[in-house]
Design a protein around this motif. Structure first.
Motif, mmCIF file in Angstrom:
data_model
loop_
_atom_site.group_PDB
_atom_site.id
_atom_site.type_symbol
_atom_site.label_atom_id
_atom_site.label_comp_id
_atom_site.label_asym_id
_atom_site.label_seq_id
_atom_site.Cartn_x
_atom_site.Cartn_y
_atom_site.Cartn_z
ATOM 1 N N GLY A 11 1.044 -1.174 0.100
ATOM 2 C CA GLY A 11 0.109 -0.070 0.032
ATOM 3 C C GLY A 11 0.837 1.141 -0.084
ATOM 4 O O GLY A 11 0.393 2.287 0.445
ATOM 5 N N GLY A 14 -0.354 4.785 -0.900
ATOM 6 C CA GLY A 14 -1.431 5.454 -0.019
ATOM 7 C C GLY A 14 -0.936 6.360 0.975
ATOM 8 O O GLY A 14 0.362 6.750 0.964
ATOM 9 N N GLN A 15 -1.801 6.747 1.740
ATOM 10 C CA GLN A 15 -1.336 8.100 2.525
ATOM 11 C C GLN A 15 -0.612 7.602 3.771
ATOM 12 O O GLN A 15 0.318 8.489 4.144
ATOM 13 N N ILE A 16 -0.801 6.479 4.250
ATOM 14 C CA ILE A 16 0.196 6.258 5.457
ATOM 15 C C ILE A 16 1.568 5.710 4.894
ATOM 16 O O ILE A 16 2.573 6.100 5.307
ATOM 17 N N GLU A 42 2.507 -2.656 -4.361
ATOM 18 C CA GLU A 42 1.161 -1.844 -4.899
ATOM 19 C C GLU A 42 0.449 -2.831 -5.842
ATOM 20 O O GLU A 42 0.945 -3.660 -6.436
ATOM 21 N N VAL A 87 0.159 -2.597 4.972
ATOM 22 C CA VAL A 87 -0.342 -1.364 4.970
ATOM 23 C C VAL A 87 -1.794 -1.455 4.207
ATOM 24 O O VAL A 87 -2.863 -0.981 4.436
ATOM 25 N N GLY A 88 -1.477 -1.758 2.972
ATOM 26 C CA GLY A 88 -2.555 -1.837 2.234
ATOM 27 C C GLY A 88 -3.601 -2.836 2.158
ATOM 28 O O GLY A 88 -3.306 -4.095 2.675
ATOM 29 N N GLN A 112 -0.270 -12.480 0.407
ATOM 30 C CA GLN A 112 0.643 -11.944 0.960
ATOM 31 C C GLN A 112 1.395 -12.943 1.943
ATOM 32 O O GLN A 112 2.516 -12.934 2.018
ATOM 33 N N VAL A 129 -0.918 -3.234 9.442
ATOM 34 C CA VAL A 129 -1.731 -2.086 9.789
ATOM 35 C C VAL A 129 -2.916 -2.050 8.966
ATOM 36 O O VAL A 129 -3.785 -1.340 9.732
ATOM 37 N N ASN A 131 -6.665 -2.492 7.982
ATOM 38 C CA ASN A 131 -7.780 -3.034 8.679
ATOM 39 C C ASN A 131 -8.517 -4.121 8.054
ATOM 40 O O ASN A 131 -8.705 -3.906 6.628
ATOM 41 N N HIS A 187 -7.917 -3.717 17.499
ATOM 42 C CA HIS A 187 -7.945 -2.509 17.176
ATOM 43 C C HIS A 187 -9.368 -2.272 16.433
ATOM 44 O O HIS A 187 -9.276 -2.465 15.115
HETATM 45 P P1 NAX Z 1 -5.017 4.479 1.397
HETATM 46 O O1 NAX Z 1 -6.309 4.104 0.807
HETATM 47 O O2 NAX Z 1 -4.500 5.957 1.291
HETATM 48 O O3 NAX Z 1 -3.808 3.675 0.786
HETATM 49 C C1 NAX Z 1 -3.983 2.213 0.715
HETATM 50 C C2 NAX Z 1 -3.116 1.601 -0.594
HETATM 51 O O4 NAX Z 1 -3.043 0.354 -0.324
HETATM 52 C C3 NAX Z 1 -3.548 2.215 -1.656
HETATM 53 O O5 NAX Z 1 -2.655 2.763 -2.312
HETATM 54 C C4 NAX Z 1 -3.974 0.860 -2.443
HETATM 55 O O6 NAX Z 1 -3.771 0.742 -3.684
HETATM 56 C C5 NAX Z 1 -3.077 -0.158 -1.623
HETATM 57 N N1 NAX Z 1 -3.449 -1.495 -1.861
HETATM 58 C C6 NAX Z 1 -4.721 -2.226 -1.705
HETATM 59 N N2 NAX Z 1 -4.705 -3.421 -1.987
HETATM 60 C C7 NAX Z 1 -3.385 -3.650 -1.952
HETATM 61 C C8 NAX Z 1 -2.612 -5.016 -2.229
HETATM 62 N N3 NAX Z 1 -3.424 -6.252 -2.383
HETATM 63 N N4 NAX Z 1 -1.479 -5.123 -2.156
HETATM 64 C C9 NAX Z 1 -0.437 -3.799 -2.181
HETATM 65 N N5 NAX Z 1 -1.081 -2.523 -1.790
HETATM 66 C C10 NAX Z 1 -2.638 -2.601 -1.807
HETATM 67 O O7 NAX Z 1 -5.006 4.180 2.784
HETATM 68 P P2 NAX Z 1 -4.133 4.487 4.120
HETATM 69 O O8 NAX Z 1 -4.896 5.774 4.751
HETATM 70 O O9 NAX Z 1 -2.887 4.458 3.651
HETATM 71 O O10 NAX Z 1 -4.420 3.271 4.994
HETATM 72 C C11 NAX Z 1 -4.250 2.154 4.947
HETATM 73 C C12 NAX Z 1 -4.644 1.103 5.974
HETATM 74 O O11 NAX Z 1 -4.640 1.350 7.085
HETATM 75 C C13 NAX Z 1 -6.377 0.960 5.835
HETATM 76 O O12 NAX Z 1 -6.595 -0.250 6.009
HETATM 77 C C14 NAX Z 1 -6.660 1.541 7.241
HETATM 78 O O13 NAX Z 1 -8.134 1.186 7.647
HETATM 79 C C15 NAX Z 1 -5.623 1.142 8.110
HETATM 80 N N6 NAX Z 1 -5.404 2.061 9.236
HETATM 81 C C16 NAX Z 1 -4.795 1.564 10.412
HETATM 82 C C17 NAX Z 1 -4.658 2.169 11.428
HETATM 83 C C18 NAX Z 1 -4.346 1.146 12.898
HETATM 84 O O14 NAX Z 1 -3.962 1.731 13.852
HETATM 85 N N7 NAX Z 1 -4.141 -0.183 12.784
HETATM 86 C C19 NAX Z 1 -4.822 3.366 11.814
HETATM 87 C C20 NAX Z 1 -4.670 4.150 10.373
HETATM 88 C C21 NAX Z 1 -5.601 3.571 9.365
HETATM 89 O O15 NAX Z 1 -6.936 3.749 9.476
#
Ligand code: NAX
Length: 324
Positions: A11, A14-16, A42, A87-88, A112, A129, A131, A187
């Motif tokens: 991921g 993405g923003q994280i 990605e 993260v993704g 993965q 990370v 969810n 979480h």
């Molecule tokens: P974004 O939607 O900005 O970025 C996610 C990225 O993951 C995208 O670029 C997408 O193309 C990529 N992705 C999707 N499927 C994929 C795959 N199969 N292989 C590789 N990349 C893939 O989300 P973002 O804000 O960065 O958040 C990422 C995740 O963190 C979300 O699931 C979010 O819910 C989770 N979080 C978890 C937290 C925690 O405390 N555990 C807190 C923050 C966040 O909410």
């Protein structure tokens, strides 16, 4: 010179990812003397954006960054990796039932996990990370039978840090005054931030705040902080989530006396074995250990049990869907 450590971030576009990668490359994940190699995984449609981020990483000329690869091939991304930050994930969208969400994420974290199993370095450590983080971590773990189970973890460090900062503000003390904070369980909104073992100035935190604040303000504020950030920012937590991921891995590798992390349960505190649940943990010699011997009163027991029950339900659901 030390051989660079390969760190894989999924991921990455993405923003994280954007908040995380620069800190890893600057040495904050593993230490200021450890060179790193980054692998950005990605989905095909986001590879170009990840390549843009890689260009910016190049432009920082980080002394510790020895190389960057961008790929949509999980086998390549995890090949030789020592740290995997997953993260993704597939976010919940309107009208999506829990089963649909788990199914979609099973389709990501199962493969993965297998790619980690088949390609990662022997010392691989995994932090999920994305969810639903605890259950996604369980799914990945179950597809990686050759990797020691305890190498799969999920992030509750953001919740932990939120709890520290809420309590510090309430008591008007620096966060460094607070010891032994703990997040228990999932979480999710059911998580339990525990002030009965936390200490401020050497005294139990729960005794320094009133009961009503603890129950009706502190616990829900920590548990619902993610939603409050979305409401304020118009986007979900990103820099704070990246910061927590850095904290989790840094402490795992370098050691700590007390923090919170979701790790596979050994049955401690009545949490069924195998669930990836948040506990009070120490890290010694590169391994998480659940801190033992804490007394759990009825108030805490009820809340830990409720969050653990949710984790059991998620595990039952992914079993039923054939995802583990
Ligand atoms: P974004 O939607 O900005 O970025 C996610 C990225 O993951 C995208 O670029 C997408 O193309 C990529 N992705 C999707 N499927 C994929 C795959 N199969 N292989 C590789 N990349 C893939 O989300 P973002 O804000 O960065 O958040 C990422 C995740 O963190 C979300 O699931 C979010 O819910 C989770 N979080 C978890 C937290 C925690 O405390 N555990 C807190 C923050 C966040 O909410």
């Amino acid at each position: 010179a030390q051989t660079p450590v390969k760190v894989t971030v999924t991921g990455a576009a993405g923003q994280i990812g954007y908040a995380l990668l620069f800190r890893i490359a600057s040495g904050q994940l593993l230490g200021a003397d450890v060179p790193v190699k980054l692998s950005l995984l990605e989905i095909p449609q986001a590879v170009k954006a990840a390549e843009g981020t890689a260009m910016e990483l190049d432009d920082c000329a980080f002394p510790l960054l020895s190389g960057i690869e961008v790929t949509d091939d999980a086998n390549k991304a995890f090949d030789g990796a020592s740290v995997a930050l997953l993260v993704g994930a597939r976010p919940r969208t309107a009208g999506m039932e829990r089963g649909d969400l788990l199914q979609a994420n099973g389709g990501i974290f199962g493969p993965q996990g297998k790619a980690i199993n088949d390609n990662a370095a022997d010392d691989i450590r995994v932090l999920v990370v994305g969810n639903p983080a605890n259950t996604n971590s369980l799914i990945a773990q179950q597809h990686a039978p050759d990797v020691p189970a305890e190498r799969f973890t999920a992030m509750t460090r953001l919740d932990h840090n939120r709890a520290l900062s809420q309590l510090a503000a309430k008591l008007q003390v620096p966060v460094t005054e607070i010891k032994k904070m703990t997040i228990w369980g999932n979480h999710s909104a059911t998580q339990y931030p525990d002030l009965f073992h936390a200490e401020v100035g050497g005294k139990v935190a729960a005794e320094q705040v009133d009961e009503v604040w603890l129950r009706d303000t502190f616990i829900p504020t920590v548990a619902k902080r993610g939603a409050a950030i979305i409401e304020a920012r118009g986007a979900s937590s990103a820099a704070s989530a990246a910061n927590a991921a850095i904290d989790h891995v840094f402490d795992w590798v370098n050691g700590t006396e007390w923090t919170s992390a979701a790790i596979p349960s050994d049955g401690s505190y009545g949490v069924p074995e195998g669930l990836i649940s948040s506990f009070p943990v120490a890290s010694r010699d590169g391994k998480w250990e659940i801190i033992q011997g804490l007394e759990i009163d009825a108030f805490s027991r009820e809340r830990i049990d409720a969050s653990v029950r949710e984790l059991e339900e998620e595990r039952a659901a992914v079993r039923e869907l054939g995802l583990i």
